[in-house]
Design a protein around this motif. Sequence first.
Motif, PDB file in Angstrom:
ATOM      1  N   LEU A  12       5.176   1.794   4.501  1.00  0.00           N
ATOM      2  CA  LEU A  12       5.495   1.955   3.084  1.00  0.00           C
ATOM      3  C   LEU A  12       6.549   3.032   2.901  1.00  0.00           C
ATOM      4  O   LEU A  12       6.430   4.116   3.459  1.00  0.00           O
ATOM      5  CB  LEU A  12       4.241   2.350   2.291  1.00  0.00           C
ATOM      6  N   MET A  14       8.537   5.150  -0.106  1.00  0.00           N
ATOM      7  CA  MET A  14       8.698   5.514  -1.518  1.00  0.00           C
ATOM      8  C   MET A  14      10.017   6.249  -1.655  1.00  0.00           C
ATOM      9  O   MET A  14      10.220   7.284  -1.010  1.00  0.00           O
ATOM     10  CB  MET A  14       7.581   6.450  -1.982  1.00  0.00           C
ATOM     11  N   SER A  18       9.836   8.742  -7.397  1.00  0.00           N
ATOM     12  CA  SER A  18       9.182   7.488  -7.742  1.00  0.00           C
ATOM     13  C   SER A  18       7.668   7.663  -7.697  1.00  0.00           C
ATOM     14  O   SER A  18       7.155   8.650  -7.163  1.00  0.00           O
ATOM     15  CB  SER A  18       9.620   6.370  -6.787  1.00  0.00           C
ATOM     16  N   THR A  19       6.949   6.691  -8.269  1.00  0.00           N
ATOM     17  CA  THR A  19       5.485   6.726  -8.269  1.00  0.00           C
ATOM     18  C   THR A  19       4.926   5.328  -8.031  1.00  0.00           C
ATOM     19  O   THR A  19       5.581   4.326  -8.316  1.00  0.00           O
ATOM     20  CB  THR A  19       4.916   7.223  -9.622  1.00  0.00           C
ATOM     21  N   TYR A  20       3.719   5.276  -7.497  1.00  0.00           N
ATOM     22  CA  TYR A  20       2.903   4.067  -7.493  1.00  0.00           C
ATOM     23  C   TYR A  20       1.884   4.261  -8.593  1.00  0.00           C
ATOM     24  O   TYR A  20       1.250   5.312  -8.684  1.00  0.00           O
ATOM     25  CB  TYR A  20       2.176   3.864  -6.161  1.00  0.00           C
ATOM     26  N   SER A  21       1.697   3.285  -9.433  1.00  0.00           N
ATOM     27  CA  SER A  21       0.813   3.425 -10.589  1.00  0.00           C
ATOM     28  C   SER A  21      -0.648   3.595 -10.168  1.00  0.00           C
ATOM     29  O   SER A  21      -1.043   3.241  -9.052  1.00  0.00           O
ATOM     30  CB  SER A  21       0.963   2.218 -11.509  1.00  0.00           C
ATOM     31  N   HIS A  23      -4.278   2.825  -9.572  1.00  0.00           N
ATOM     32  CA  HIS A  23      -4.935   1.564  -9.241  1.00  0.00           C
ATOM     33  C   HIS A  23      -6.101   1.837  -8.305  1.00  0.00           C
ATOM     34  O   HIS A  23      -6.277   2.959  -7.837  1.00  0.00           O
ATOM     35  CB  HIS A  23      -3.941   0.592  -8.595  1.00  0.00           C
ATOM     36  N   ASP A  25      -8.350  -0.335  -4.994  1.00  0.00           N
ATOM     37  CA  ASP A  25      -8.337  -1.495  -4.115  1.00  0.00           C
ATOM     38  C   ASP A  25      -9.780  -1.861  -3.780  1.00  0.00           C
ATOM     39  O   ASP A  25     -10.714  -1.223  -4.245  1.00  0.00           O
ATOM     40  CB  ASP A  25      -7.529  -1.172  -2.849  1.00  0.00           C
ATOM     41  N   HIS A  32      -3.537   6.577   6.395  1.00  0.00           N
ATOM     42  CA  HIS A  32      -2.122   6.897   6.182  1.00  0.00           C
ATOM     43  C   HIS A  32      -1.647   7.762   7.337  1.00  0.00           C
ATOM     44  O   HIS A  32      -2.291   8.763   7.672  1.00  0.00           O
ATOM     45  CB  HIS A  32      -1.934   7.704   4.881  1.00  0.00           C
ATOM     46  N   LEU A  67      -3.230   7.207  -6.903  1.00  0.00           N
ATOM     47  CA  LEU A  67      -1.812   6.939  -7.111  1.00  0.00           C
ATOM     48  C   LEU A  67      -1.021   7.833  -6.173  1.00  0.00           C
ATOM     49  O   LEU A  67      -1.548   8.786  -5.613  1.00  0.00           O
ATOM     50  CB  LEU A  67      -1.392   7.159  -8.569  1.00  0.00           C
ATOM     51  N   ALA A  68       0.244   7.511  -5.994  1.00  0.00           N
ATOM     52  CA  ALA A  68       1.122   8.304  -5.139  1.00  0.00           C
ATOM     53  C   ALA A  68       2.371   8.686  -5.922  1.00  0.00           C
ATOM     54  O   ALA A  68       2.840   7.923  -6.772  1.00  0.00           O
ATOM     55  CB  ALA A  68       1.517   7.520  -3.885  1.00  0.00           C
TER      56      ALA A  68
END
Length: 88
Positions: A12, A14, A18-21, A23, A25, A32, A67-68
């Motif tokens: 992955l 990024m 930027s961001t990941y919303s 969420h 799973d 990671h 989130l990230a």
Amino acid sequence: LGIREMGRVRMLMMPPRSTYSLHHDGDLWRVHIPLITNPEAFMFVFGKMWHMPAGFAYLTQVEYHHLAVNAGSENRIHIVFDYCGNLA
């Protein structure tokens, strides 16, 4: 790492600022392995902010909201894989 039961494996990236919303799973664990990071790259899990320095592997339970964020000026690149077995 001694983990034999893996699911999906991916790399992955990024981009800066930027961001990941937010969420969640399925009921699984995710590992990671940061390859490239910066001091302004974070993951929010369990309501806490975590920076993941390179050189280590990090186990996260992603059934919880997370989130990230990469607020830095360089890419954040992780190898990420899902662990599908039972850790208990």
